[in-house]
Structures are given as structure tokens and as C-alpha cells.
Design an enzyme around this catalytic site. Structure first.
Site, PDB file in Angstrom:
ATOM      1  N   HIS A 123       0.812  -1.213   0.000  1.00  0.00           N
ATOM      2  CA  HIS A 123       0.000   0.000   0.000  1.00  0.00           C
ATOM      3  C   HIS A 123       0.850   1.270   0.000  1.00  0.00           C
ATOM      4  CE1 HIS A 123       0.860   0.649   4.318  1.00  0.00           C
ATOM      5  NE2 HIS A 123       0.741  -0.670   4.431  1.00  0.00           N
ATOM      6  N   ASP A 124       0.392   2.238  -0.751  1.00  0.00           N
ATOM      7  CA  ASP A 124       0.959   3.595  -0.786  1.00  0.00           C
ATOM      8  C   ASP A 124       2.335   3.682  -1.423  1.00  0.00           C
ATOM      9  OD1 ASP A 124      -1.219   4.957   0.798  1.00  0.00           O
ATOM     10  OD2 ASP A 124      -0.540   3.519   2.298  1.00  0.00           O
ATOM     11  N   GLY A 141       5.104  -1.061   2.711  1.00  0.00           N
ATOM     12  CA  GLY A 141       4.281   0.112   2.486  1.00  0.00           C
ATOM     13  C   GLY A 141       5.069   1.400   2.399  1.00  0.00           C
TER      14      GLY A 141
END
Length: 266
Positions: A123-124, A141
Site C-alpha cells: 500500500h501507498d 508500504g
């Protein structure tokens, strides 16, 4: 959804927005919030879901998982996103998650990236363009990768680490700190091993431009300077060089070091 070339066994939500030239293979699954541009192909048993926007001419091989919810216990179902550019290749068992509200809420990949089998993009993460991630690279992440980065197979990158443009990591490298642009690193514990000169030559860097990059590498690694002192030396170097490309390279290094919060690989 337009009349894409969808195999009869595929499950494609009627709300998905697929260009008419998209090809979807047997038993693939595409969710309702997926947008996909012209020339894309989706292999057998692939799963593309989430709020995912995909550009043109991307190829997804069998068994990929694209746009799934982030592996973050704080995630509470927010409509975070994944954005993918053009001309990317995703090989077997690649997994890419959407973002979280703890960051910008978007995981991004640019153009012309070559993502090999079993790679995980958490994520991200923010990936540039022309990147190569060899088999089983694992990005935690919030990782940022600049353009033209190459990470060798089974390399693991700690959350929030940044790898600068044109940098290269060897096979099975563990990256707990930032890697400045243009550098080659490897080993466990990881260490810097010089400039990615061969990669720069392949991208058309002149001998003078590579020499300028090597000068920056000496400032970082061979003179025992603190980062603040290196920044001052780079200011002077940028004033000395008159070639626009060389000035851009110095500016790239300066901007990277200015944002380095985890320290750099030494």
C-alpha cells in the site's frame, strides 16, 4: 462496460470500464470499480479489483492480484486507489495493493515498468517509470522508487524507504535505508559499491556526465562528510557545471538528500 474481448468463463462486473480492445482470459475476475485503457490484456485466473485505474497497453499475466485491499490492520474499507500508467508488464503472482488513508490514499506505478513473478508492491508505494523488479522483490508500504531503478531478485525494501532514480540493488539485498540516485548497493548488511555506470551508459549518459555523477559519489562516500556538508558541496558543484543535464543530475541528488529521513545506505 464496452464490448471487450472477454472469455466466457471470466467474471467481469458490468460496472467495470474496459476499452473495447481489452482482452480478458479464462476465469479472470474484474471488479466494478476497475477502469482499463486500450490494448491491455488480462491472463487466466487474474484478479483485478478495488478502485483501480489502468492506462494503455498493460499486460497482466495469469494469477496476478491487482488492486486488493492493503495489508494494514488500520484499513477500514475506505475507497483508496491504485493507479497504473501505460506499457507495464506484470508477471505471474504479482500482488499490488491500494493505498491507505495514513498516506495519500493512492498506490501509483508509472510507465514501462517490468515487474517479474512473485513481486509484492504494498500500500501507498510510489513507483516511477522504466523500473525493473526481478523475481520475488518485496516492497513494504510507503516505498518510493525513482525512474530507471533496478532491484535484483528477492530484494526486500523496508517501509518508507526511498530509492533514487538510476539506482541498482544486487540480488537478495535488504534495504532498511534510502539509496541515493545513481548508486549501486548490495549485501547484507547492505553497503554502497559505487556508481551504476553501465546502466547510465545504456541510457545515453555522456562520459562527462558520468564523471560528474562519480564526483557526487565521492562527496557522499569517500570524503567522510556529513550529509549537511555534502549538500553544501553540491551547491558549489551545481554552480560550477554549465551543462543542463549535469545540473539536472546535481539537482536530483540535492532533492533526494533533502528528503532523506531514514539516513542513506553507506
Amino acid at each position: 462496460m464496452t464490448h471487450a474481448k472477454i472469455h466466457p468463463t471470466a467474471l467481469v462486473d458490468a460496472r467495470a470500464e474496459l476499452d473495447s480492445s481489452v482482452e480478458v482470459g479464462p476465469y479472470a475476475v474484474i471488479g466494478p470499480h476497475v477502469q482499463m485503457g486500450a490494448g491491455c490484456s488480462v491472463g487466466p485466473h487474474a484478479c483485478i479489483e478495488g478502485h483501480t485505474r489502468i492506462g494503455q497497453n498493460n499486460r497482466f499475466f495469469q494469477f496476478v492480484s491487482i488492486g486488493a485491499a492493503p495489508q494494514d490492520k488500520k484499513y477500514a474499507g475506505e475507497p483508496t486507489r491504485l493507479e497504473i500508467g501505460n506499457d507495464n508488464t506484470f508477471r505471474e503472482f504479482v500482488t499490488i495493493n491500494t493505498g491507505t488513508t495514513q498516506d495519500q490514499g493512492i498506490t501509483r506505478l508509472g510507465d514501462d515498468n517490468w515487474i517479474m513473478a512473485y513481486v509484492h508492491v504494498a500500500h501507498d508505494c510510489q513507483l516511477g517509470s522504466h523500473i525493473i523488479l526481478a523475481n520475488a522483490v518485496q516492497l513494504a508500504g510507503h516505498v518510493h522508487l525513482g525512474d530507471w531503478v533496478f532491484l535484483g531478485g528477492q530484494t526486500g525494501v523496508h517501509q518508507f524507504v526511498r530509492v533514487g532514480a538510476h539506482a541498482m540493488a544486487a540480488f537478495q539485498t535488504r534495504l532498511p535505508q534510502d539509496v541515493p540516485p545513481f548508486m549501486t548497493v548490495g549485501g547484507n548488511p547492505v553497503a554502497a559499491h559505487g556508481v551504476n555506470a553501465e546502466g547510465l551508459r545504456r541510457r545515453g549518459f555522456s562520459p562527462e556526465r558520468i564523471a560528474n555523477v562519480k564526483h557526487m559519489q565521492r562527496l557522499l562516500y569517500r570524503q567522510g562528510l556529513a550529509l549537511e556538508a555534502v549538500r553544501g558541496q553540491l551547491d558549489a558543484l551545481r554552480d560550477e557545471v554549465h551543462d543542463a543535464d549535469m545540473q539536472a543530475d546535481v539537482h536530483l541528488m540535492q532533492a533526494f538528500l533533502q528528503e532523506a529521513t531514514r539516513g542513506i545506505v553507506r
